[in-house]
Structure formats: C-alpha cells, structure tokens
Enzyme design. Structure first.
Site, PDB file in Angstrom:
ATOM      1  N   PRO A 162     -22.911 -15.551   3.412  1.00  0.00           N
ATOM      2  CA  PRO A 162     -22.223 -16.201   2.294  1.00  0.00           C
ATOM      3  C   PRO A 162     -22.052 -17.680   2.604  1.00  0.00           C
ATOM      4  CG  PRO A 162     -20.637 -15.040   3.676  1.00  0.00           C
ATOM      5  CD  PRO A 162     -22.005 -14.728   4.232  1.00  0.00           C
ATOM      6  N   CYS A 198     -14.012 -19.085   7.989  1.00  0.00           N
ATOM      7  CA  CYS A 198     -14.176 -20.299   7.189  1.00  0.00           C
ATOM      8  C   CYS A 198     -13.476 -21.482   7.860  1.00  0.00           C
ATOM      9  CB  CYS A 198     -13.614 -20.087   5.783  1.00  0.00           C
ATOM     10  SG  CYS A 198     -13.728 -21.570   4.745  1.00  0.00           S
ATOM     11  N   LYS A 241     -16.034 -11.045   9.632  1.00  0.00           N
ATOM     12  CA  LYS A 241     -16.830 -12.150  10.168  1.00  0.00           C
ATOM     13  C   LYS A 241     -15.886 -13.122  10.858  1.00  0.00           C
ATOM     14  CE  LYS A 241     -20.391 -15.583   9.278  1.00  0.00           C
ATOM     15  NZ  LYS A 241     -21.192 -16.369   8.310  1.00  0.00           N
TER      16      LYS A 241
END
Length: 325
Positions: free
Chosen positions: A7, A98, A139
């Site tokens: 992503p 992120c 993740k």
C-alpha cells in the site's frame, strides 16, 4: 514465493492495483490505510478505499485485496475491523509503519513501534472482533527513533494472534533513505514463528533475489519498485521459473500511465490527476532514460492535456541517462 503489492498512501489506489495486477505477477494487494479515530465510519468510506469489495474483494484480474486499518484505540479498531469483516474483507492488516508526521502526531503508524504492549492490545482486539477464518496481519518498521525494536514488536504482534507480519527494513527516522536493513528482517524471522514478509528497496530482479538471500524470507512485498518498473513482478515470476522475459518498454509504460490518468479523471479534480501522474513518472526516472529526459517539461504541467502531450513526446525525444539503480 508470493509477491505482494504494498500500500502506498496517495498513489496505489484501486485503479493502480487494477493496472499493475493486470500486468501480472502479483499475488495480493493491500489498500491504502483507513484512518480510525472516533466514531464508526460508514460503509461508503470502506468502499472508497476498496471499491474491489463490489467484486468479492478482488481486482478485475482476480487478485485478492486486504483492507488496512490505522489507529491506536483498541475499541475503535475492533469496531472497524468487525465492520470490514461484515462487508466481506478477506484480511485485516494493521498499519504500524506509516512514517508520516501528521499520522504519528495523532498516535498512529510508526510511533506505536515504541509501545509493543499497545501494539499487542490492538492486534488482540482486532483478532477478537473478526471471525477466526479472517487473518489479522500487521506491517511494521524496525523501530521509530532507531532500528532496535523490530524483534520486540514482532514478538508482541505474534503473541497477540497476528497470522502474518510484513517488515519494512528501516526505522521511521530512516524514512526511505537507502539502504534497507534486510539483515534485521532475518533477525526478526528467526525470532518468531509466524510467516514474515520482507519489504524495502526491491527495485530489480537482482534486488529481489538478494533480499530473499539476506532475509531468508520467501515472501516479498514491493511498493516503489513496482511503480518504477510496472512489470517487475512479472519479471520476477519469470526468473523464478528460469524463463527469459522481455522487460516492458517505455512506450508501454506511458500507455499504462495515460490509462491511469484517463480513469482517474472520472473521480478527482484535474490538478490532483496530474499530481498523481507526476508521482508515477518521477519513480520511473530510476529505470527509464526517456522519463528522465522528459521530466523537466512534465513537472511543469498542471493541466492534463498538455501533460499528456509532454508524456507522449518522451516516446519520441532523445534519451538521457537514468538516475541508476
């Protein structure tokens, strides 16, 4: 030996997933993250991130799409995971990697790497909220301020019930600067029993094989490398079989980017269309001399028509040297 499309917030949307999986070689995709704060998001928000839910959570090519959630409130994450499962999501992936400042400021993404117990609580809450047949995965990066937390975080999410772990081989502070620390993924893989997916700095077929050798992982996730070279997964597949393949040429890449622009124009404002196309072209400069030669002209255009004309011109113009591997 599965290959996953990573992503990429603000770029890898359902249209890009469709185009890249159609090129071939990709086994699974993951959506851009759905930001979870307060209040249960309506189904239309999930649909915006994963229009593939209308076709059984698969791309038109039949490649499964997992939904990614990002947040730090266990109750809210569980509620959103439950709703996603009710909407048919085949997999719930949790974003602990992120590096965006705004996301981290609001206690989401990579900032959670400093708090393995909270990561475990989040995984456990989501695991308990969805049916047992739906895998809950995560993740991570190797840490926030440094690369010392990878093993602790991996053990925490494993103990909480994660079915699979993807590791981006950098810390938050490292950002995306080379190198990727693949050897740290190897350490993580040896410390847990769940499947580990390697991620970071796979730009070529040779990179893929080196990554596998260093990490010991037989599953690899690729993000920027597949934007820079759209047929990279297909090339890797051919190399796995020991078969020759002809790499995609620049005219084909231009056609792919232009198809993306045409489809994107039906959904967003023109200035945002050219912004995303510039992102894509910018990545291709790494491998394609034509993209490098045309970049000074391309980056100036905000309107779609002149941008497309400049892009077509790159097929005809003399080539410059690429930025290199």
């Amino acid at each position: 030996m599965r290959l996953f499309l990573a992503p990429m917030e603000g770029l890898v949307d359902d249209l890009v997933r469709d185009l890249l999986t159609d090129v071939g070689g990709i086994d699974r995709c993951v959506t851009e993250f759905v930001r979870v704060t307060n209040g249960l998001l309506p189904p239309r928000v999930f649909h915006r991130y994963a229009p593939e839910m209308d076709q059984g959570w698969q791309t038109p090519r039949g490649i499964p799409v997992a939904l990614q959630l990002l947040g730090s409130d266990c109750e809210q994450m569980a509620r959103h995971a439950e709703r996603a499962a009710a909407l048919g999501a085949p997999q719930i992936d949790l974003n602990f990697g992120c590096p965006a400042k705004t996301v981290n400021k609001h206690r989401g993404g990579a900032v959670l790497l400093d708090d393995p117990p909270l990561m475990a609580d989040l995984v456990s809450a989501v695991r308990g909220a969805v049916p047992s047949h739906i895998p809950v995965t995560a993740k991570i990066r190797l840490g926030y301020g440094d690369r010392s937390m990878g093993v602790a975080c991996a053990r925490a999410v494993e103990a909480a019930g994660a079915a699979e772990l993807c590791v981006h081989a950098r810390s938050k502070v490292d950002g995306y600067r080379p190198p990727a620390y693949w050897e740290s993924i190897a350490e993580i893989r040896q410390s847990v029993g769940l499947p580990v997916i390697a991620n970071g700095d796979v730009w070529s077929v040779d990179d893929y094989w080196r990554c596998r050798e260093v990490t010991g992982c037989d599953q690899v996730m690729i993000g920027r490398g597949l934007i820079a070279r759209p047929d990279l997964a297909r090339q890797i597949r051919a190399s796995q079989r020991g078969e020759p393949t002809t790499p995609m040429g620049w005219p084909d890449v231009v056609g792919l980017i232009q198809r993306y622009g045409e489809r994107l124009a039906d959904h967003v404002e023109e200035r945002h269309v050219t912004g995303r196309l510039k992102q894509w072209v910018n990545y291709t400069r790494r491998h394609f001399p034509e993209a490098e030669a045309g970049w000074p002209s391309l980056k100036r255009h905000k309107a779609l028509a002149p941008f497309n004309e400049a892009l077509r011109e790159t097929v005809r113009m003399p080539m410059a040297e690429p930025l290199g591997e």
